[in-house]
Design a protein around this motif. Structure first.
Motif, PDB file in Angstrom:
ATOM      1  N   ALA A   9     -31.500  -2.937 -15.137  1.00 61.15           N
ATOM      2  CA  ALA A   9     -33.089  -2.974 -15.486  1.00 61.15           C
ATOM      3  C   ALA A   9     -33.389  -4.478 -15.797  1.00 61.15           C
ATOM      4  O   ALA A   9     -34.566  -4.716 -15.332  1.00 61.15           O
ATOM      5  N   ASP A  10     -32.840  -5.120 -16.696  1.00 61.29           N
ATOM      6  CA  ASP A  10     -33.346  -6.410 -16.987  1.00 61.29           C
ATOM      7  C   ASP A  10     -33.142  -7.430 -15.590  1.00 61.29           C
ATOM      8  O   ASP A  10     -34.312  -8.064 -15.534  1.00 61.29           O
ATOM      9  N   LEU A  11     -31.942  -7.195 -15.017  1.00 65.74           N
ATOM     10  CA  LEU A  11     -32.093  -8.171 -13.720  1.00 65.74           C
ATOM     11  C   LEU A  11     -32.807  -7.915 -12.730  1.00 65.74           C
ATOM     12  O   LEU A  11     -33.452  -8.676 -12.061  1.00 65.74           O
ATOM     13  N   GLN A  12     -33.389  -6.650 -12.515  1.00 67.06           N
ATOM     14  CA  GLN A  12     -34.322  -6.224 -11.658  1.00 67.06           C
ATOM     15  C   GLN A  12     -35.603  -6.558 -11.955  1.00 67.06           C
ATOM     16  O   GLN A  12     -36.643  -7.219 -11.332  1.00 67.06           O
ATOM     17  N   GLU A  16     -33.401 -10.869 -10.217  1.00 64.75           N
ATOM     18  CA  GLU A  16     -32.243 -11.622  -9.860  1.00 64.75           C
ATOM     19  C   GLU A  16     -31.141 -10.730  -9.215  1.00 64.75           C
ATOM     20  O   GLU A  16     -31.009  -9.413  -9.821  1.00 64.75           O
ATOM     21  N   PRO A  17     -31.000 -10.666  -8.071  1.00 68.82           N
ATOM     22  CA  PRO A  17     -30.029 -10.053  -7.527  1.00 68.82           C
ATOM     23  C   PRO A  17     -28.601  -9.675  -8.153  1.00 68.82           C
ATOM     24  O   PRO A  17     -28.056 -10.647  -8.776  1.00 68.82           O
ATOM     25  N   CYS A  18     -28.178  -8.523  -7.754  1.00 69.08           N
ATOM     26  CA  CYS A  18     -26.778  -8.136  -8.528  1.00 69.08           C
ATOM     27  C   CYS A  18     -25.942  -7.240  -7.613  1.00 69.08           C
ATOM     28  O   CYS A  18     -26.574  -6.613  -6.701  1.00 69.08           O
ATOM     29  N   PHE A  96     -19.447  -0.612  -3.820  1.00 68.27           N
ATOM     30  CA  PHE A  96     -20.316  -1.998  -4.256  1.00 68.27           C
ATOM     31  C   PHE A  96     -21.757  -1.709  -3.618  1.00 68.27           C
ATOM     32  O   PHE A  96     -22.003  -1.429  -2.465  1.00 68.27           O
ATOM     33  N   GLU A  97     -22.900  -1.771  -4.463  1.00 65.46           N
ATOM     34  CA  GLU A  97     -24.232  -1.603  -3.921  1.00 65.46           C
ATOM     35  C   GLU A  97     -24.766  -2.598  -4.443  1.00 65.46           C
ATOM     36  O   GLU A  97     -25.248  -3.013  -5.492  1.00 65.46           O
ATOM     37  N   PRO A  98     -25.313  -3.336  -3.351  1.00 64.60           N
ATOM     38  CA  PRO A  98     -26.421  -4.639  -3.662  1.00 64.60           C
ATOM     39  C   PRO A  98     -27.669  -4.220  -4.243  1.00 64.60           C
ATOM     40  O   PRO A  98     -28.013  -3.118  -3.875  1.00 64.60           O
ATOM     41  N   MET A  99     -27.900  -4.863  -5.314  1.00 64.21           N
ATOM     42  CA  MET A  99     -29.381  -4.272  -5.853  1.00 64.21           C
ATOM     43  C   MET A  99     -30.055  -5.535  -5.886  1.00 64.21           C
ATOM     44  O   MET A  99     -29.934  -6.716  -6.431  1.00 64.21           O
ATOM     45  N   GLY A 100     -31.555  -5.381  -5.823  1.00 70.15           N
ATOM     46  CA  GLY A 100     -32.547  -6.518  -5.997  1.00 70.15           C
ATOM     47  C   GLY A 100     -32.371  -7.745  -5.051  1.00 70.15           C
ATOM     48  O   GLY A 100     -32.949  -8.855  -5.182  1.00 70.15           O
ATOM     49  N   GLN A 101     -31.950  -7.275  -3.935  1.00 63.76           N
ATOM     50  CA  GLN A 101     -31.658  -8.470  -2.835  1.00 63.76           C
ATOM     51  C   GLN A 101     -33.043  -8.886  -2.169  1.00 63.76           C
ATOM     52  O   GLN A 101     -33.911  -7.744  -1.731  1.00 63.76           O
ATOM     53  N   PRO A 126     -39.210  -5.611  -1.869  1.00 68.74           N
ATOM     54  CA  PRO A 126     -38.402  -6.558  -2.265  1.00 68.74           C
ATOM     55  C   PRO A 126     -38.555  -8.085  -1.609  1.00 68.74           C
ATOM     56  O   PRO A 126     -37.597  -8.461  -0.567  1.00 68.74           O
ATOM     57  N   CYS A 127     -39.679  -8.635  -1.875  1.00 68.42           N
ATOM     58  CA  CYS A 127     -39.964  -9.858  -1.417  1.00 68.42           C
ATOM     59  C   CYS A 127     -40.553 -10.759  -2.597  1.00 68.42           C
ATOM     60  O   CYS A 127     -40.685 -10.484  -3.451  1.00 68.42           O
ATOM     61  N   ARG A 128     -40.335 -12.162  -2.152  1.00 65.80           N
ATOM     62  CA  ARG A 128     -41.017 -13.208  -3.032  1.00 65.80           C
ATOM     63  C   ARG A 128     -41.979 -13.768  -2.270  1.00 65.80           C
ATOM     64  O   ARG A 128     -41.853 -14.181  -0.999  1.00 65.80           O
TER      65      ARG A 128
END
Length: 281
Positions: A9-12, A16-18, A96-101, A126-128
């Motif tokens: 939750a904090d990384l999202q 920050e991707p994880c 393995f699940e990529p999150m926040g990419q 999921p954009c910047r």
């Protein structure tokens, strides 16, 4: 130390991707049971799937996925024997699940009515987003999370700082500025998407002026003008914004779901025979 769910939750929240790593199958003696999870970012790990060389290998795989920007989930089976430096003797399958990419780096030039309707939509994806205008007063008081407001006296200068593969959206209040931005974007020609707000008439005029500057037709064809989904005919700012956002999503989702059909069979191959028959029923 964070547990995996708090860390995720904090990384999202920070954008920050994880990678979320889950034990989805255990056979024999294993350090932790199926369902155990850990979160791996570029520089940190949270929680554990049992430690030792198994965890080291999981960290290595996860960080390779982060470095490559891989979006697809990944399954891998490990035998917990001498080759892995562990003596449990069992076997485990890790998901393995990529999150926040981040799917897209987007530059929006213009903070007018359509820009103010579009940017919140892009911020929910999921954009910047870089939101660029020379007029401070045109920006709303609240800037959505994940959006960087840039007040630039010369917006064209901001193009040099864009990452390669950016999505560029030009919708300023000034046609001459639109033209200069278009020329600078096309000169770089390393964008994933370039959309210019306007009509077919505007496109014809811009193509003529850009050809006079030496731009080839093959480069000009990469410019989307009018931009957005053609089926959306409305002219309200929010209707135009939804149309443009839909085209952005369609662009970065072009290959979405290509591996879905084989996902079930990939999982089945990694499971022991006794479980495989259940998984494929």
């Amino acid at each position: 130390m964070y547990n995996w769910i708090d860390a995720l939750a904090d990384l999202q929240n920070r954008g920050e991707p994880c990678v979320l790593v889950t034990i989805i199958e255990e056979l024999g003696s294993t350090p932790r049971n199926a369902g155990s999870k850990m979160v791996i970012s570029d520089s940190q790990t949270f929680d554990t799937i049992g430690g030792g060389h198994l965890e080291y290998k999981a960290m290595q795989i996860a960080r390779e996925m982060l470095a490559s920007g891989k979006q697809d989930t990944h399954l891998e089976r490990f035998s917990l024997g001498a080759s892995l430096g562990q003596c449990c003797g069992g076997a485990t399958v890790l998901l393995f699940e990529p999150m926040g990419q981040v799917q897209a780096q987007i530059a929006v030039f213009g903070a007018g009515h359509v820009g103010r309707a579009l940017v919140p939509l892009l911020a929910s994806l999921p954009c910047r987003v870089r939101w660029i205008d020379s007029r401070e007063d045109e920006f709303p008081g609240h800037i959505p999370h994940g959006v960087r407001k840039i007040v630039a006296e010369e917006p064209v200068d901001e193009i040099d700082d864009l990452p390669a593969g950016s999505y560029c959206i030009v919708m300023t209040h000034n046609h001459q500025l639109d033209l200069e931005l278009s020329a600078a974007i096309l000169k770089r020609n390393d964008f994933a998407y370039f959309g210019l707000i306007g009509s077919k008439t505007k496109r014809v005029k811009f193509e003529h002026r850009l050809r006079d500057r030496g731009f080839d037709s093959s480069v000009l064809q990469r410019m989307r003008c009018p931009m957005g989904i053609g089926e959306v005919k409305g002219k309200l700012p929010v209707e135009i914004a939804i149309s443009i956002a839909g085209e952005i999503i369609a662009t970065y989702n072009a290959n979405f779901g290509q591996h879905t059909a084989s996902a079930g069979s990939s999982i089945a191959k990694l499971l022991p025979a006794s479980r495989r028959s259940q998984a494929t029923r």
